[in-house]
Design an enzyme around this catalytic site. Structure first.
Site, PDB file in Angstrom:
ATOM      1  N   ASP A 158       0.867  -1.176   0.000  1.00 60.30           N
ATOM      2  CA  ASP A 158       0.000   0.000   0.000  1.00 60.30           C
ATOM      3  C   ASP A 158       0.903   1.226   0.000  1.00 60.30           C
ATOM      4  OD1 ASP A 158      -1.888   1.951   0.263  1.00 60.30           O
ATOM      5  OD2 ASP A 158      -2.614   1.315   2.217  1.00 60.30           O
TER       6      ASP A 158
ATOM      7  N   TRP B 184       5.665  -4.185   7.878  1.00 61.22           N
ATOM      8  CA  TRP B 184       4.540  -5.108   7.899  1.00 61.22           C
ATOM      9  C   TRP B 184       4.887  -6.210   6.919  1.00 61.22           C
ATOM     10  CZ3 TRP B 184       4.365  -0.759   4.891  1.00 61.22           C
ATOM     11  CH2 TRP B 184       3.905  -0.872   3.598  1.00 61.22           C
TER      12      TRP B 184
ATOM     13  N   ASP C  40       9.066   0.663   4.442  1.00 59.65           N
ATOM     14  CA  ASP C  40       8.906   2.009   3.896  1.00 59.65           C
ATOM     15  C   ASP C  40      10.265   2.707   3.858  1.00 59.65           C
ATOM     16  OD1 ASP C  40       6.217   1.723   3.560  1.00 59.65           O
ATOM     17  OD2 ASP C  40       5.648   2.853   5.348  1.00 59.65           O
TER      18      ASP C  40
ATOM     19  N   ASN D 108      -1.260  -2.249   6.866  1.00 57.65           N
ATOM     20  CA  ASN D 108      -0.366  -1.578   5.939  1.00 57.65           C
ATOM     21  C   ASN D 108      -0.754  -0.114   5.752  1.00 57.65           C
ATOM     22  OD1 ASN D 108      -2.639  -1.720   4.333  1.00 57.65           O
ATOM     23  ND2 ASN D 108      -1.703  -2.970   2.746  1.00 57.65           N
ATOM     24  N   ASP D 109      -1.806   0.339   6.453  1.00 60.74           N
ATOM     25  CA  ASP D 109      -2.254   1.729   6.347  1.00 60.74           C
ATOM     26  C   ASP D 109      -1.557   2.657   7.340  1.00 60.74           C
ATOM     27  OD1 ASP D 109      -4.025   1.197   4.280  1.00 60.74           O
ATOM     28  OD2 ASP D 109      -5.571   0.546   5.673  1.00 60.74           O
ATOM     29  N   VAL D 110      -0.626   2.143   8.107  1.00 61.69           N
ATOM     30  CA  VAL D 110       0.084   2.925   9.117  1.00 61.69           C
ATOM     31  C   VAL D 110       1.331   3.526   8.488  1.00 61.69           C
ATOM     32  CG1 VAL D 110       1.339   2.736  11.304  1.00 61.69           C
ATOM     33  CG2 VAL D 110      -0.771   1.476  10.983  1.00 61.69           C
TER      34      VAL D 110
END
Length: 171
Positions: free
Chosen positions: A71, A96, A115, A143-145
């Site tokens: 993501d 993640w 990231d 995965n939205d963090v």
């Protein structure tokens, strides 16, 4: 020296009076059996490092097999690669993970999504594939963090997809 001789003689006689020959043989047998199981203990015995999976497809495309749980912006389009950050960015130490199937060999691999942080967003090759995603119940499993919180800079740039190893088969 007489003290040591007397001490060991008394202890040896005391042990001989309380323990028989069968007990001695039992203890020796147990020690031999225990010693013979030492080679069976779990030890990493890999003679050579694991081979990386065979690749096919375009690492700059969102449908690339490693990106099944990604993501964000793909580092492949931002000056890095699917397993390295672009120059001037730093890979976040926290990640993640996802499990993706490689179409070349049909095996499942554990993928670590790291990231890259330190520059503003790349704004190229945005990819959001949430295969097997479950409803958010713990933020550390999502995965939205913004995973750059573990790096020196919390500014997100892009995401990598590093193969960690083979996943266990579901039997």
């Amino acid at each position: 020296m007489k003290f040591l001789d007397r001490f060991f003689e008394q202890n040896a006689r005391s042990i001989a009076q309380t323990n028989g020959r069968r007990g001695l043989l039992k203890g020796l047998g147990a020690a031999l059996v225990g010693a013979s199981t030492i080679p069976l203990l779990p030890v990493a015995r890999a003679s050579e490092p694991a081979k990386p999976p065979q690749e096919s497809g375009d690492p700059g495309a969102c449908d690339y097999w490693r990106y099944c749980a990604v993501d964000g912006y793909l580092c492949e389009c931002c000056g890095g690669s699917y397993n390295s950050c672009p120059p001037g960015t730093e890979m976040s130490p926290i990640t993640w993970i996802g499990t993706c199937t490689n179409p070349v060999d049909g095996r499942n691999y554990v993928i670590s999504y790291n990231d890259c942080c330190g520059k503003t967003q790349c704004n190229s090759c945005l990819c959001q594939r949430d295969e097997g995603d479950r409803p958010l119940y713990r933020s550390d499993k999502s995965n939205d963090v913004n995973w750059c919180l573990g790096a020196t800079s919390s500014v997100y740039h892009c995401s990598t997809a590093i193969v960690v190893g083979l996943a266990f088969d579901k039997d």
